[in-house]
Design a protein around this motif. Structure first.
Motif, PDB file in Angstrom:
ATOM      1  N   ARG A 238       0.852  -1.189   0.000  1.00 41.53           N
ATOM      2  CA  ARG A 238       0.000   0.000   0.000  1.00 41.53           C
ATOM      3  C   ARG A 238       0.890   1.242   0.000  1.00 41.53           C
ATOM      4  O   ARG A 238       1.848   1.316   0.783  1.00 41.53           O
ATOM      5  CB  ARG A 238      -0.916   0.030   1.226  1.00 41.53           C
ATOM      6  CG  ARG A 238      -1.968  -1.057   1.242  1.00 41.53           C
ATOM      7  CD  ARG A 238      -2.922  -0.868   2.405  1.00 41.53           C
ATOM      8  NE  ARG A 238      -3.979  -1.859   2.421  1.00 41.53           N
ATOM      9  CZ  ARG A 238      -3.901  -3.022   3.050  1.00 41.53           C
ATOM     10  NH1 ARG A 238      -2.802  -3.323   3.709  1.00 41.53           N
ATOM     11  NH2 ARG A 238      -4.907  -3.874   3.013  1.00 41.53           N
TER      12      ARG A 238
ATOM     13  N   GLU B 164       1.831   5.217   0.638  1.00 37.46           N
ATOM     14  CA  GLU B 164       1.533   6.163   1.710  1.00 37.46           C
ATOM     15  C   GLU B 164       0.447   7.147   1.307  1.00 37.46           C
ATOM     16  O   GLU B 164      -0.293   7.649   2.146  1.00 37.46           O
ATOM     17  CB  GLU B 164       2.804   6.907   2.097  1.00 37.46           C
ATOM     18  CG  GLU B 164       3.892   5.986   2.660  1.00 37.46           C
ATOM     19  CD  GLU B 164       5.148   6.763   3.017  1.00 37.46           C
ATOM     20  OE1 GLU B 164       5.161   8.001   2.791  1.00 37.46           O
ATOM     21  OE2 GLU B 164       6.109   6.148   3.516  1.00 37.46           O
TER      22      GLU B 164
ATOM     23  N   TRP C  18       2.125   4.115  -5.134  1.00 42.68           N
ATOM     24  CA  TRP C  18       2.080   2.651  -5.130  1.00 42.68           C
ATOM     25  C   TRP C  18       3.344   2.064  -5.727  1.00 42.68           C
ATOM     26  O   TRP C  18       3.903   1.094  -5.204  1.00 42.68           O
ATOM     27  CB  TRP C  18       0.853   2.189  -5.903  1.00 42.68           C
ATOM     28  CG  TRP C  18       0.776   0.699  -6.054  1.00 42.68           C
ATOM     29  CD1 TRP C  18       0.322  -0.199  -5.136  1.00 42.68           C
ATOM     30  CD2 TRP C  18       1.182  -0.067  -7.189  1.00 42.68           C
ATOM     31  NE1 TRP C  18       0.418  -1.470  -5.617  1.00 42.68           N
ATOM     32  CE2 TRP C  18       0.945  -1.422  -6.887  1.00 42.68           C
ATOM     33  CE3 TRP C  18       1.710   0.273  -8.436  1.00 42.68           C
ATOM     34  CZ2 TRP C  18       1.225  -2.445  -7.783  1.00 42.68           C
ATOM     35  CZ3 TRP C  18       1.998  -0.741  -9.332  1.00 42.68           C
ATOM     36  CH2 TRP C  18       1.753  -2.093  -9.006  1.00 42.68           C
TER      37      TRP C  18
END
Length: 438
Positions: free
Chosen positions: A102, A104, A111
């Motif tokens: 994932r 931030e 990504w």
């Protein structure tokens, strides 16, 4: 009845020992199939890794190189999922899937950056590279050994094909043009079959040894990282700690509201009435004051019990030995306490140990039907060990919803362990292990 049961038990035992059954067992078949599938999967993984990394490296001078590299890493994770599924189905090795990547922030580039920084993704790449040479060795070694062993073992059944189709007497062991040696006499054929049988019996252990390396590679490179696993455990433990603290606060609030607070309110009303009657009816006022005095004593005892439930003063002042002896004295069955500690553990661990023993002794009082119990506390290296035993009816367990299950969760939140040994009919022994953390 005992003789009949024993005979049934003997009938259920395998006729052949494990060493003779292993070549024909399901485990041997599954592991050998795994090694056979290793070759195509290993080649596919290796070619994919080399091709995608080469193309991505060549395109790094352009904008396409970095996204393509991230996509290559995602593809490696997909192939890793196939490898984990194959190991789960054929090797009975259950390796957890790594956490998804994932970014931030929202967006493609966030990504992509997360994928490139993911150590798990690069470990999948390393697996594809390291697994390939091992695949080549394990595949050809296992196939050669298994095929050769079964061919020699079954040689008496197919030896006739040599004179019939190859114009020779048997397997050519030695031939230099002038001298030839073939396995064709009955003794030589039988000896060859015996050698083949020995190799057949050894083949499961060879295959098992080869798949052990695959197990190590899959578990070490395709599973979640230790850091991520630890973070997940800590997050779960934090939730348990928060829930436990909230439950304790609710219990304290309920005990104060329903116990000491209610008594103090009634006491204030009684003293008010006694004050009004002091001049009119001194004797009635004196009786009311006397009753209020009794209520004060009860309220003080409830407050002491409540304070002891939060953190007993005897534990802070004198340690586990005195605190657990105090708890044992309030148990409804005789309890022998033995504390063997050279020095005191961390205060937090000491408190957890105290409340653990307290809850276990409450279970002994309420549910065990025991006539005696023991509490032992000792230190093993950097661990604090607790053991509570009783001679009750047994049947205790840590199934979901039980008090022992909640206690196990509390201990797990501080890297502790709870082990319950309680067969039906007793006795019950509950052992807890806590970190020392001094």
């Amino acid at each position: 009845m005992a003789t009949d049961y024993g005979s049934r038990t003997q009938l259920q035992r395998p006729i052949l020992p494990t060493a003779l059954r292993a070549p024909f067992g399901l485990r041997m078949v599954k592991e050998f199939v795994y090694l056979l599938l290793n070759l195509p999967m290993g080649i596919l993984f290796f070619v994919y890794v080399v091709t995608m990394l080469s193309v991505s490296a060549g395109l790094l001078v352009t904008f396409l190189g970095i996204p393509l590299l991230a996509a290559a890493l995602v593809g490696c994770r997909g192939l890793g999922a196939v490898e984990r599924a194959r190991a789960r189905a054929l090797l009975d090795l259950d390796v957890a899937s790594p956490l998804p990547v994932r970014g931030e922030k929202a967006g493609l580039m966030s990504w992509v950056g997360a994928v490139l920084k993911s150590g798990v993704s690069w470990r999948h790449v390393l697996y594809g590279i390291l697994h390939f040479p091992w695949v080549m060795f394990s595949f050809f070694t296992s196939v050669t050994f298994v095929v050769t062993s079964w061919s020699l073992f079954l040689y008496p059944l197919w030896q006739w094909t040599f004179p019939a189709y190859l114009d020779q007497d048997g397997i050519a062991v030695f031939s230099d043009g002038s001298r030839e040696f073939y396995v064709d006499t009955p003794f030589e054929i039988a000896a060859t079959s015996v050698v083949g049988l020995v190799l057949v019996l050894a083949s499961p252990w060879l295959v098992r040894g080869l798949t052990t390396v695959d197990r190590l590679l899959v578990a070490g490179l395709l599973g979640p990282s230790k850091l991520a696993t630890r973070v997940s455990e800590l997050e779960s433990d934090r939730g348990v700690v928060v829930d436990t603290a909230a439950a304790d606060l609710r219990r304290i609030e309920r005990d104060l509201h329903d116990g000491a607070q209610a008594r103090l309110v009634a006491l204030a009303m009684d003293l008010g009435l006694a004050k009004e009657k002091l001049l009119e009816d001194p004797e009635a006022a004196a009786r009311m004051v006397d009753e209020a005095h009794g209520e004060v004593k009860v309220a003080l005892q409830e407050l002491r019990d409540l304070a002891r439930g939060i953190h007993p003063a005897v534990l802070t002042d004198r340690g586990l030995d005195a605190a657990l002896s105090s708890v044992a004295s309030r148990c409804t069955v005789p309890v022998q306490v033995e504390v063997d500690l050279a020095y005191r553990p961390a205060a937090a661990i000491e408190g957890i140990a105290y409340f653990t023993v307290s809850e276990l002794l409450q279970n002994v009082s309420k549910h065990s039907g025991a006539t005696r119990a023991t509490v032992d506390v000792w230190q093993v290296e950097t661990r604090l060990m607790l053991q509570v035993s009783d001679n009750g009816r047994g049947g205790a367990n840590t199934s979901s919803g039980s008090g022992l299950a909640g206690l196990a969760e509390r201990l797990d939140a501080v890297d502790g362990i709870l082990v319950v040994d309680s067969p039906v009919g007793g006795p019950t022994t509950v052992t807890a292990e806590l970190p020392w953390r001094k």
